[in-house]
Design a protein around this motif. Structure first.
Motif, PDB file in Angstrom:
ATOM      1  N   THR A   1       0.867  -0.958  -0.214  1.00 46.44           N
ATOM      2  CA  THR A   1      -0.050   0.200  -0.033  1.00 46.44           C
ATOM      3  C   THR A   1       0.901   1.165   0.065  1.00 46.44           C
ATOM      4  N   ALA A   2       1.898   1.255   0.828  1.00 44.53           N
ATOM      5  CA  ALA A   2       2.702   2.381   1.029  1.00 44.53           C
ATOM      6  C   ALA A   2       3.654   2.475  -0.263  1.00 44.53           C
ATOM      7  N   PHE A   3       3.870   1.400  -0.974  1.00 43.97           N
ATOM      8  CA  PHE A   3       4.551   1.241  -2.108  1.00 43.97           C
ATOM      9  C   PHE A   3       3.883   2.008  -3.221  1.00 43.97           C
ATOM     10  N   VAL A   4       2.747   1.743  -3.292  1.00 43.98           N
ATOM     11  CA  VAL A   4       1.849   2.363  -4.468  1.00 43.98           C
ATOM     12  C   VAL A   4       1.576   3.947  -4.411  1.00 43.98           C
ATOM     13  N   VAL A   5       1.437   4.155  -3.071  1.00 49.50           N
ATOM     14  CA  VAL A   5       1.609   5.689  -3.028  1.00 49.50           C
ATOM     15  C   VAL A   5       2.836   6.299  -3.309  1.00 49.50           C
ATOM     16  N   TYR A   6       4.087   5.539  -2.789  1.00 49.48           N
ATOM     17  CA  TYR A   6       5.112   6.515  -3.507  1.00 49.48           C
ATOM     18  C   TYR A   6       5.329   6.535  -4.726  1.00 49.48           C
ATOM     19  N   CYS A   7       4.950   5.314  -5.350  1.00 51.34           N
ATOM     20  CA  CYS A   7       5.210   5.312  -6.890  1.00 51.34           C
ATOM     21  C   CYS A   7       4.098   6.310  -7.620  1.00 51.34           C
ATOM     22  N   VAL A   8       2.880   6.349  -7.249  1.00 53.84           N
ATOM     23  CA  VAL A   8       1.927   7.326  -7.813  1.00 53.84           C
ATOM     24  C   VAL A   8       2.164   8.681  -7.724  1.00 53.84           C
ATOM     25  N   VAL A   9       2.528   8.960  -6.515  1.00 50.73           N
ATOM     26  CA  VAL A   9       3.066  10.372  -6.196  1.00 50.73           C
ATOM     27  C   VAL A   9       3.986  10.742  -7.159  1.00 50.73           C
ATOM     28  N   PHE A  10       5.247   9.890  -6.986  1.00 52.87           N
ATOM     29  CA  PHE A  10       6.271  10.216  -7.960  1.00 52.87           C
ATOM     30  C   PHE A  10       5.921  10.310  -9.675  1.00 52.87           C
ATOM     31  N   MET A  11       5.323   9.341  -9.895  1.00 50.90           N
ATOM     32  CA  MET A  11       4.919   9.464 -11.420  1.00 50.90           C
ATOM     33  C   MET A  11       4.188  10.897 -11.565  1.00 50.90           C
ATOM     34  N   VAL A  12       3.286  10.985 -10.885  1.00 46.44           N
ATOM     35  CA  VAL A  12       2.378  12.111 -11.199  1.00 46.44           C
ATOM     36  C   VAL A  12       3.254  13.535 -11.067  1.00 46.44           C
ATOM     37  N   ALA A  13       4.141  13.503 -10.067  1.00 49.25           N
ATOM     38  CA  ALA A  13       4.785  14.694 -10.043  1.00 49.25           C
ATOM     39  C   ALA A  13       5.838  14.905 -11.218  1.00 49.25           C
ATOM     40  N   ARG A  14       6.336  13.797 -11.663  1.00 40.42           N
ATOM     41  CA  ARG A  14       7.727  13.768 -12.430  1.00 40.42           C
ATOM     42  C   ARG A  14       6.730  14.044 -14.026  1.00 40.42           C
ATOM     43  N   ILE A  15       5.535  13.554 -14.133  1.00 36.71           N
ATOM     44  CA  ILE A  15       4.897  13.957 -15.282  1.00 36.71           C
ATOM     45  C   ILE A  15       4.553  15.640 -15.320  1.00 36.71           C
ATOM     46  N   ALA A  16       4.040  15.824 -13.967  1.00 29.65           N
ATOM     47  CA  ALA A  16       3.710  17.264 -14.228  1.00 29.65           C
ATOM     48  C   ALA A  16       4.708  18.068 -14.430  1.00 29.65           C
ATOM     49  N   HIS A  17       5.967  17.744 -13.748  1.00 34.24           N
ATOM     50  CA  HIS A  17       7.133  18.587 -13.822  1.00 34.24           C
ATOM     51  C   HIS A  17       7.745  18.718 -15.338  1.00 34.24           C
ATOM     52  N   THR A  18       7.523  17.858 -16.247  1.00 35.27           N
ATOM     53  CA  THR A  18       7.879  17.716 -17.429  1.00 35.27           C
ATOM     54  C   THR A  18       7.224  18.897 -18.252  1.00 35.27           C
ATOM     55  N   ILE A  19       5.690  18.622 -18.030  1.00 37.79           N
ATOM     56  CA  ILE A  19       4.807  19.529 -18.582  1.00 37.79           C
ATOM     57  C   ILE A  19       5.249  21.012 -18.395  1.00 37.79           C
ATOM     58  N   CYS A  20       5.354  21.033 -16.981  1.00 38.42           N
ATOM     59  CA  CYS A  20       5.657  22.487 -16.515  1.00 38.42           C
ATOM     60  C   CYS A  20       6.940  22.977 -17.152  1.00 38.42           C
ATOM     61  N   TYR A  21       7.857  22.374 -17.131  1.00 35.61           N
ATOM     62  CA  TYR A  21       9.141  22.545 -17.604  1.00 35.61           C
ATOM     63  C   TYR A  21       9.160  22.889 -19.298  1.00 35.61           C
ATOM     64  N   LEU A  22       8.463  22.080 -20.043  1.00 32.34           N
ATOM     65  CA  LEU A  22       8.570  22.281 -21.343  1.00 32.34           C
ATOM     66  C   LEU A  22       7.488  23.565 -21.547  1.00 32.34           C
ATOM     67  N   ASN A  23       6.502  23.973 -21.006  1.00 30.36           N
ATOM     68  CA  ASN A  23       5.625  25.006 -21.104  1.00 30.36           C
ATOM     69  C   ASN A  23       6.069  26.221 -19.960  1.00 30.36           C
ATOM     70  N   SER A  24       7.185  26.141 -19.609  1.00 30.23           N
ATOM     71  CA  SER A  24       7.543  27.413 -18.777  1.00 30.23           C
ATOM     72  C   SER A  24       6.598  27.745 -17.603  1.00 30.23           C
ATOM     73  N   ILE A  25       6.145  26.875 -17.161  1.00 30.59           N
ATOM     74  CA  ILE A  25       4.887  27.229 -15.881  1.00 30.59           C
ATOM     75  C   ILE A  25       5.736  27.053 -14.491  1.00 30.59           C
ATOM     76  N   GLN A  26       5.657  28.433 -14.034  1.00 26.49           N
ATOM     77  CA  GLN A  26       6.125  28.602 -12.733  1.00 26.49           C
ATOM     78  C   GLN A  26       5.018  29.146 -11.756  1.00 26.49           C
ATOM     79  N   PRO A  27       5.050  29.217 -10.489  1.00 27.25           N
ATOM     80  CA  PRO A  27       5.897  28.350  -9.537  1.00 27.25           C
ATOM     81  C   PRO A  27       5.289  26.747  -9.685  1.00 27.25           C
ATOM     82  N   LEU A  28       4.490  26.577 -10.213  1.00 30.08           N
ATOM     83  CA  LEU A  28       4.130  24.900 -10.473  1.00 30.08           C
ATOM     84  C   LEU A  28       5.212  23.875 -10.694  1.00 30.08           C
ATOM     85  N   ARG A  29       5.816  24.499 -11.635  1.00 30.76           N
ATOM     86  CA  ARG A  29       7.221  23.354 -11.832  1.00 30.76           C
ATOM     87  C   ARG A  29       7.946  23.158 -10.471  1.00 30.76           C
ATOM     88  N   THR A  30       8.416  24.339  -9.779  1.00 31.52           N
ATOM     89  CA  THR A  30       8.887  24.087  -8.443  1.00 31.52           C
ATOM     90  C   THR A  30       8.080  23.301  -7.619  1.00 31.52           C
TER      91      THR A  30
END
Length: 141
Positions: free
Chosen positions: A88-117
């Protein structure tokens, strides 16, 4: 869900996400009509330049950011799987990290701050929480 299955899903999703950055780089090169390698410029009948177009450079920085974060997370995840800790904890770690990294890439490629940070920090804190969990359950046990 088994630990190994969640690990596989996480690794595959993150690899696909990184592949998407490569596609973004290629599209940006073609759109700008600028290539660093002379043979590429000839092939695409474009201009050869000493440095990449700004959008290509931005995608490269997003890629480098992934290389600083994703391998560490996946190594820690593999330790978690090998130790057979809470699914259960592992699923949480993995899902949170995946969502964060996907959102980070979207924000990085589209110059979206402060959401990227913000999403970068969420992913980093998730990795830190995973490390602490491993220290408590494996190192200090």
């Amino acid at each position: 869900m088994t630990l190994l299955r969640m690990y596989a899903i996480t690794a595959i999703v993150l690899a696909l996400k990184m592949s998407a950055i490569s596609v973004a780089q290629g599209r940006a090169r073609v759109a700008a009509g600028i290539f660093v390698n002379p043979e590429d410029a000839r092939l695409f009948q474009a201009n050869q330049a000493p440095e990449e177009a700004p959008a290509v450079q931005r995608a490269a920085r997003a890629w480098l950011n992934d290389l600083e974060n994703i391998p560490i997370f996946l190594i820690l995840c593999w330790i978690y799987v090998a130790a057979g800790l809470s699914p259960t904890a592992f699923v949480v770690y993995c899902v949170v990290f995946m969502v964060a990294r996907i959102a980070h890439t979207i924000c990085y490629l589209n110059s979206i701050q402060p959401l990227r940070t913000i999403v970068f920090t969420v992913g980093a804190l998730d990795t830190l929480a995973l490390m602490v969990h491993l220290v408590i359950e494996i190192v200090l046990a």
